[in-house]
Design an enzyme around this catalytic site. Structure first.
Site, PDB file in Angstrom:
ATOM      1  CG  ASP A  41      91.335  47.202 122.895  1.00  0.00           C
ATOM      2  OD1 ASP A  41      91.145  46.298 123.740  1.00  0.00           O
ATOM      3  OD2 ASP A  41      92.453  47.799 122.771  1.00  0.00           O
ATOM      4  CD  GLU A  80      95.955  48.847 128.381  1.00  0.00           C
ATOM      5  OE1 GLU A  80      95.094  49.717 128.470  1.00  0.00           O
ATOM      6  OE2 GLU A  80      95.279  47.715 127.601  1.00  0.00           O
TER       7      GLU A  80
END
Length: 817
Positions: free
Chosen positions: A332, A552
């Site tokens: 990621d 997020e």
């Protein structure tokens, strides 16, 4: 993995290919012993584990042999770009001056546009720009290898102007309709391929276990079986093939445990017992592999004290050796750097790169400092800290992925943009319609008449495209307010106005506040008198409540209450005799009992996307009958978290559990009534590729006892089992949709994979890979009906109660008579 161990690993590419083949063949017997709800739920896969054949083509081997070490590392490098002109100045790194230098200097193998923000919002311009940049890369590198370009199109290709936004994944999970989700995946893949993208960083296989988490809305469900079915459908749809070549590759993410941070905050440490990893968190990822996902993205966080990017156990032993995954393993965003700065696991970036590559990461999402990563990894190889065989292994997988994408034969997009972008509107409308979940409906408040004299519509999401889209829409944190582009959209207000009769007055009462995820109670509600007055004069009030976009860490929350201004709005609107309906647009269970109690009816619309207006209006006025079922448990408050339906049995006081939720997993009302009868069980299919442990057939008669047509989702649960470990009170084993006219009945059959019943045996320190299907008695429930079967050495058998229990049953029957 330490340097000594790395130096010992010197197998050649040919040896690697052969060892991979042997591991996979050996695992296929053992794979059954380790394959559980994910694979079984998905109904099989493509026959190869994520990335085509179990060896590499001659073209891949020839290309690999011709690459220098630096070129190989370049292929393992993924860089963020914000423009498509190779002469544009590149601001991400001092190592290069222009975007073109990324190829001429470093030969980068992959590009991305993070946060769903494409370099050009115009779909035609994006296609042309990507084609031109691809041509530059091919013509200006020695290898001539095309790049693979990836995006976060997590709810449709909402990275370009005018594209269709599908409901975010909780809404898709609420549909319980895998065939429809496969259509959604196909439509997303077609749209991405049309603009020139090759790679979608989707679907999310993380379970929805904690609604405080800022990425809760990206998962399909808290249930591993339901999530597995949805992941399988999305991967299968997205990775459609034309002329034997795959148009777009999927990424099943974020492996593994990402959705279970201990404190609910994004990327915080997770501590997950091995038994829970194996029974709950592994299945959706294995479902993605069984469906043929080309790539897997790694969890940014840590699990049990180890950053997942550094876990050789998870990335190599589980994914590769145990499950036989052969695709590309992608990091990621800058997660090697996070090992230093966030996890404080190693002191230097060099050590983080060594740990991550040796653990099994094939491609690093840098995303900017290209020179630092490439030079670091080259130096590690030259110093024997990372074996070149590990590099060859990674690059061979990357090249095979590009080959599967058809990039070596036809690297340019040539689709008719006008024929593709926007062609999927009806799929979006169906998905949104099937997702809508009727939470409450006191005294038949819904559906409303479409010829009312007047109706009031209020609330922060009534006319907000931004709110109904949620995050990852033309930008990371949702639709930007400073750009002209936006997805196709019809708001709830517009949908109501288009649905009611021409004689009905629709009065929109603006509330004077919007959504701010950083300061939810920043806005006060100062129009109470205006709303109350409007409600008194109306025949009905629709309040469109909930939350706006976030992503997020910015979406982390410590409350499930609606913001105070919205609670004040509800109080103002419900202070009259006029019926009030709430429509919740949110990416998680948002709203507590004090907010819902005064409402006459409430619909959960999740984050519905493009078709919010017509789909919600159809449900409000009865053109459609809501059939969505909650894919998660709706807690009373954060004080109940973790509160999931398939957790271990809770403590009870006087028979009452303190974990009773506001709305249960699977909850969803209808405008009609369905009755179940004649529940029956029978042996299903034998063990095979689709279902490694076989299935049981669950059959039940469903009758529409109401006065309107409707669709029921028949849900079958295992509600009692005893074995070597504690079983949940209930766990989903199968479901099926059925549509019935008033008075109609149908015999519904559910093929339930026995693998959904598997557990990790052993004592406290259980091995998450050691799943077994235990012998014993199992109870299956559909509604209020139950039947029992037995698993043993002879397989499935019907359960016969002991004679003394039979006598008791006979006596009860006589008493009833």
């Amino acid at each position: 993995m330490n340097g000594d161990k790395a130096e010992a690993e010197t197998e050649s590419v040919a040896e690697f290919i052969e060892s991979t083949r042997r591991q996979f063949l050996q695992a296929t017997g053992g794979l059954s012993a380790a394959t559980f709800a994910g694979t079984a739920a998905a109904g099989g896969g493509k026959g190869d584990s994520g990335g085509g054949e179990s060896n590499f083509s001659d073209r891949v081997e020839t290309l690999l042999a011709e690459l220098s070490l630096e070129e190989k590392v370049g292929q393992m490098t993924q860089i963020e770009i914000t423009a498509l002109d190779p002469e544009t100045e590149y601001e991400g790194s001092d190592a290069v001056e222009t975007i073109g230098d990324l190829f001429t200097e470093y030969g980068v193998g992959s590009l991305l546009s993070g946060g769903a923000t494409a370099p050009d919002y115009g779909p035609e311009e994006a296609q042309e720009g990507l084609n031109d940049l691809q041509e530059f890369a091919i013509e200006n590198t020695d290898s001539g290898i095309p790049f693979a370009y990836g995006l976060d199109a997590v709810h449709g290709n909402v990275t370009v102007d005018g594209a269709t936004a599908f409901p975010h994944n909780p809404g898709l999970g609420a549909t319980r309709d895998p065939e429809l989700i496969e259509e959604v995946g196909r439509a997303t893949g077609e749209s991405l391929a049309a603009v020139g993208a090759h790679w979608n960083f989707s679907p999310v296989a993380d379970l929805q276990r904690d609604p405080r988490w800022g990425r809760f809305y990206e998962g399909f469900s808290e249930d591993p079986y339901l999530a597995s079915v949805m992941v399988d459908a999305m991967v299968s749809g997205m990775e459609y093939e034309e002329d034997g070549e795959m148009a777009v590759g999927s990424t099943t993410k974020h492996f593994v445990g990402y959705s279970r941070p201990e404190n609910g905050n994004d990327r915080s440490p997770a501590h997950i017992p091995g038994r829970r990893l194996g029974q709950k968190h592994f299945p959706p990822f294995e479902a993605g592999i069984a469906a043929g996902t080309e790539t897997i993205m790694v969890n940014s966080g840590s699990v049990n004290g180890i950053p997942v990017h550094a876990s050789e156990y998870l990335l190599t032993e589980v994914l590769r050796d145990h499950w036989g995954f052969e695709g590309v393993l992608l990091s990621d965003w800058m997660d090697f750097q996070r090992m230093v700065e966030m996890h404080e696991y190693v002191p230097t970036f060099r050590e983080a790169v060594r740990e991550g590559i040796n653990a099994g990461v094939d491609m690093y999402m840098v995303p900017y400092e290209v020179g630092e990563f490439v030079s670091t990894l080259v130096d590690l190889v030259e110093n024997g800290e990372v074996p070149e065989a590990r590099i060859d292994e990674a690059v061979a997988r990357i090249l095979r992925y590009k080959e599967r994408l058809g990039l070596f034969d036809d690297p340019y997009a040539d689709a008719d943009i006008d024929a593709v972008i926007g062609s999927d509107r009806e799929v979006a409308r169906q998905a949104t319609s099937e997702s809508l979940t009727l939470l409450k409906n006191d005294e038949g408040a819904l559906p409303l008449d479409d010829d009312l004299d007047s109706i009031v519509v209020a609330g922060p999401s009534a006319d907000s495209v931004r709110n109904q889209m949620g995050g990852w829409t033309l930008a990371w944190q949702g639709l930007p307010e400073d750009v002209e582009a936006e997805p196709a959209a019809i708001t709830v207000l517009e949908g109501i106005e288009e649905t009611v009769s021409s004689d009905t007055e629709v009065r929109h009462t603006p509330t004077g506040f919007t959504w701010n995820p950083y300061a939810e109670d920043e806005f006060s509600f100062e129009k109470a008198d205006e709303v109350t007055s409007a409600a008194e004069d109306a025949d009905a009030v629709v309040l469109v409540l909930g939350e706006g976009p976030y992503s997020e860490g910015f979406g982390n929350t410590n409350t499930l209450e609606l913001p105070e201004a919205q609670r004040d709005l509800i109080e103002a609107a419900t202070g009259t005799e006029t019926p009030v309906v709430g429509v919740v647009i949110a990416g998680r269970p948002r709203g507590t009992e004090p907010a819902f109690e005064p409402l006459d009816a409430a619909i959960m619309a999740y984050q519905p996307g493009t078709a919010a207006g017509p789909a919600v209006a159809d449900a409000l006025f009865g053109a459609t009958n809501p059939s969505g079922r909650l894919p998660f448990t709706w807690p009373q408050s954060v004080g109940q978290i973790i509160n999931v339906y398939n957790h271990l049995p809770p403590a009870r006081f006087d028979g009452i559990s303190p974990q009773e939720p506001l709305f249960e997993f699977g909850h969803g009302l209808s405008y009609t009534d369905f009755e179940y009868s004649e529940l029956g069980l029978a042996p299903g299919s034998d063990p095979g590729d689709d279902h490694p442990y076989g299935t049981i057939e669950i059959a039940v008669t469903v009758h529409n006892a109401g006065e309107v047509a409707g669709t029921d989702v028949v849900q079958a649960y295992n509600t009692q089992a005893y074995g070597s470990v504690i079983y949940p009170d209930e766990q989903l084993v199968g479901f099926e949709r059925v549509s019935l006219d008033p008075g109609e009945s149908e015999r519904v059959e559910i093929e339930a994979p026995l693998s959904t019943l598997m557990v990790v045996p052993g004592d406290v320190a259980a091995d998450p890979e050691g799943l077994v299907l235990e012998d014993g008695k199992y109870v299956v429930s559909v509604g209020d009906l139950t039947e029992t079967f037995v698993l043993g050495s002879s397989g499935y058998t019907d359960w016969e109660p002991p004679e003394d229990e039979k006598d008791e049953d006979d006596e009860e029957d006589e008493d009833d008579e």
